[in-house]
Design an enzyme around this catalytic site. Structure first.
Site, PDB file in Angstrom:
ATOM      1  N   ASN A   8       0.891  -1.106   0.026  1.00  0.00           N
ATOM      2  CA  ASN A   8      -0.095   0.013   0.059  1.00  0.00           C
ATOM      3  C   ASN A   8       0.915   1.259   0.001  1.00  0.00           C
ATOM      4  OD1 ASN A   8      -2.050   1.952   0.507  1.00  0.00           O
ATOM      5  ND2 ASN A   8      -2.248   1.523   2.436  1.00  0.00           N
ATOM      6  N   TRP A   9       1.042   1.833  -1.268  1.00  0.00           N
ATOM      7  CA  TRP A   9       1.920   3.115  -1.241  1.00  0.00           C
ATOM      8  C   TRP A   9       1.161   4.230  -0.592  1.00  0.00           C
ATOM      9  CZ3 TRP A   9       3.797   3.468  -6.960  1.00  0.00           C
ATOM     10  CH2 TRP A   9       4.698   2.430  -7.116  1.00  0.00           C
ATOM     11  N   LYS A  10       0.013   4.007  -0.088  1.00  0.00           N
ATOM     12  CA  LYS A  10      -0.679   5.387   0.522  1.00  0.00           C
ATOM     13  C   LYS A  10      -0.523   6.653  -0.386  1.00  0.00           C
ATOM     14  CE  LYS A  10       0.764   3.667   5.152  1.00  0.00           C
ATOM     15  NZ  LYS A  10      -0.071   3.563   6.398  1.00  0.00           N
ATOM     16  N   HIS A  96      -9.975   0.702   4.393  1.00  0.00           N
ATOM     17  CA  HIS A  96      -8.450   0.844   5.168  1.00  0.00           C
ATOM     18  C   HIS A  96      -8.890   1.855   6.305  1.00  0.00           C
ATOM     19  CE1 HIS A  96      -4.511   2.327   6.113  1.00  0.00           C
ATOM     20  NE2 HIS A  96      -4.070   1.042   5.458  1.00  0.00           N
ATOM     21  N   GLU A  98      -7.399   4.266   7.609  1.00  0.00           N
ATOM     22  CA  GLU A  98      -7.105   5.787   7.318  1.00  0.00           C
ATOM     23  C   GLU A  98      -8.135   6.491   6.679  1.00  0.00           C
ATOM     24  OE1 GLU A  98      -3.064   5.522   5.413  1.00  0.00           O
ATOM     25  OE2 GLU A  98      -2.317   5.005   7.565  1.00  0.00           O
ATOM     26  N   GLU A 166      -5.490  -5.361  10.386  1.00  0.00           N
ATOM     27  CA  GLU A 166      -4.605  -4.350  10.723  1.00  0.00           C
ATOM     28  C   GLU A 166      -5.060  -3.319  11.936  1.00  0.00           C
ATOM     29  OE1 GLU A 166      -2.530  -2.899   6.983  1.00  0.00           O
ATOM     30  OE2 GLU A 166      -4.416  -1.818   6.844  1.00  0.00           O
ATOM     31  N   GLY A 172       1.647   2.654  11.012  1.00  0.00           N
ATOM     32  CA  GLY A 172       2.357   3.887  11.009  1.00  0.00           C
ATOM     33  C   GLY A 172       3.099   3.965  12.280  1.00  0.00           C
ATOM     34  N   SER A 213       2.916  -1.593  10.467  1.00  0.00           N
ATOM     35  CA  SER A 213       4.368  -1.339  10.700  1.00  0.00           C
ATOM     36  C   SER A 213       5.401  -2.605  10.597  1.00  0.00           C
ATOM     37  CB  SER A 213       4.384  -0.828  12.405  1.00  0.00           C
ATOM     38  OG  SER A 213       3.721   0.284  12.270  1.00  0.00           O
ATOM     39  N   GLY A 234       2.750  -0.929   4.340  1.00  0.00           N
ATOM     40  CA  GLY A 234       2.508   0.221   3.912  1.00  0.00           C
ATOM     41  C   GLY A 234       4.217   0.916   3.776  1.00  0.00           C
TER      42      GLY A 234
HETATM   43  C1  PEP Z   1      -1.071   0.141   5.759  1.00  0.00           C
HETATM   44  O1  PEP Z   1      -0.919   1.261   5.345  1.00  0.00           O
HETATM   45  O2  PEP Z   1      -2.152  -0.374   5.837  1.00  0.00           O
HETATM   46  C2  PEP Z   1      -0.008  -0.017   6.814  1.00  0.00           C
HETATM   47  C3  PEP Z   1      -0.022  -1.243   7.387  1.00  0.00           C
HETATM   48  O3  PEP Z   1       1.070   0.816   6.739  1.00  0.00           O
HETATM   49  P1  PEP Z   1       2.356   0.703   7.854  1.00  0.00           P
HETATM   50  O4  PEP Z   1       2.851  -0.635   7.071  1.00  0.00           O
HETATM   51  O5  PEP Z   1       3.313   2.000   7.293  1.00  0.00           O
HETATM   52  O6  PEP Z   1       2.202   0.727   9.153  1.00  0.00           O
END
Ligand code: PEP
Length: 253
Positions: A8-10, A96, A98, A166, A172, A213, A234
């Protein structure tokens, strides 16, 4: 079951040139990884170009980070299932945290799932508690999320569903601030039970991923002890060499 790795490039990167370079590097670094289904989910604005660069190879699939859950065209700013599919995508991340923190309800998530499946996209549904409590209430929270989001799902579409567990509090964060693999293992058993209670034995077909993370430094423990079918990554997916290390670990387990 083949392991699954979702990137997931966000809201990264900030230019097409960088997106082109990033997918180029990812393709190169992942070229030798075997036995892992990989899905890269760039922002909408880069889907077409990244899709074009992934065309003709089978290793890395394309996914979107969201989708519009309805019919029609008078929806300013939204992106339809057809647009996403025509860009070459096969998957959509839905729900998601976010997005749900901003405004997305489970009712909206449920609609998005139905429209995506109807239009031929596979769904990566994100669920996870906002916090953990000592009485285990967070289990009910995850159960409610799953039951509401999947309320209208027909059993025949189960093979097009992936669950990404998640925990919001672990996204994050620093790589040592995540869920323990033992706690993850328990949650995966729980999610599996919710799925089999609802869909019977077919519920076992749904892959369960972990996200929150993940890094090249903590992935091995999560993979070997977490009871998971794959990972949703992410920030670490923006570093091709590190992402490739995570992919290698998945391929060897
Ligand atoms: C995500 O965006 O779903 C995610 C798990 O991000 P990160 O790995 O940066 O915590």
């Amino acid at each position: 079951m083949k392991k699954i790795l979702v990137a997931n490039w966000k809201m990264n990167p900030s230019s097409l040139e960088e997106a082109t370079n990033l997918i180029g590097e990812i393709k190169e670094k992942l070229a030798g990884v075997k036995g892992v289904d990989m899905v890269v989910c760039p922002p909408f604005i880069f889907l077409n170009e990244v899709g074009a660069l992934l065309k003709g190879q089978k290793k890395i699939k394309l996914g979107s980070q969201d989708v519009f859950g309805g019919e029609g065209t008078s929806f300013t700013g939204e992106v339809s299932v057809d647009m996403i599919k025509n860009a070459g995508a096969e998957y959509a991340i839905i729900g998601h945290s976010e997005r749900r923190e901003m405004y997305e309800t489970l009712q909206i998530v449920s609609e998005k799932i139905i429209f995506s499946l109807k239009g031929g996209l596979k769904v990566i549904l994100c669920v996870g508690e906002e916090a953990r409590d000592e009485h285990g209430e967070f289990y009910n929270y995850v159960k409610d999320e799953l039951e509401m989001a999947l309320a209208k799902l027909n059993k025949k579409n189960l093979s097009k569903l992936i669950i990404a567990y998640e925990p919001t509090w672990a996204i994050g964060k620093k790589e040592n601030e995540i869920l323990s693999p033992e706690n993850l293992h328990e949650m995966v058993i729980f999610v599996r039970k919710v799925l089999t209670d609802k869909f019977g034995e077919d519920g076992r077909l749904v892959p369960i991923l972990y996200g929150g993370s993940v890094s090249k430094n903590n992935a091995q423990e999560i993979i070997s002890k977490g009871n998971i079918d794959g990972l949703l990554v992410g920030r670490e997916s923006l570093k091709p060499a590190n992402f490739a290390e995570v992919a290698e670990m998945l391929s060897k387990n």
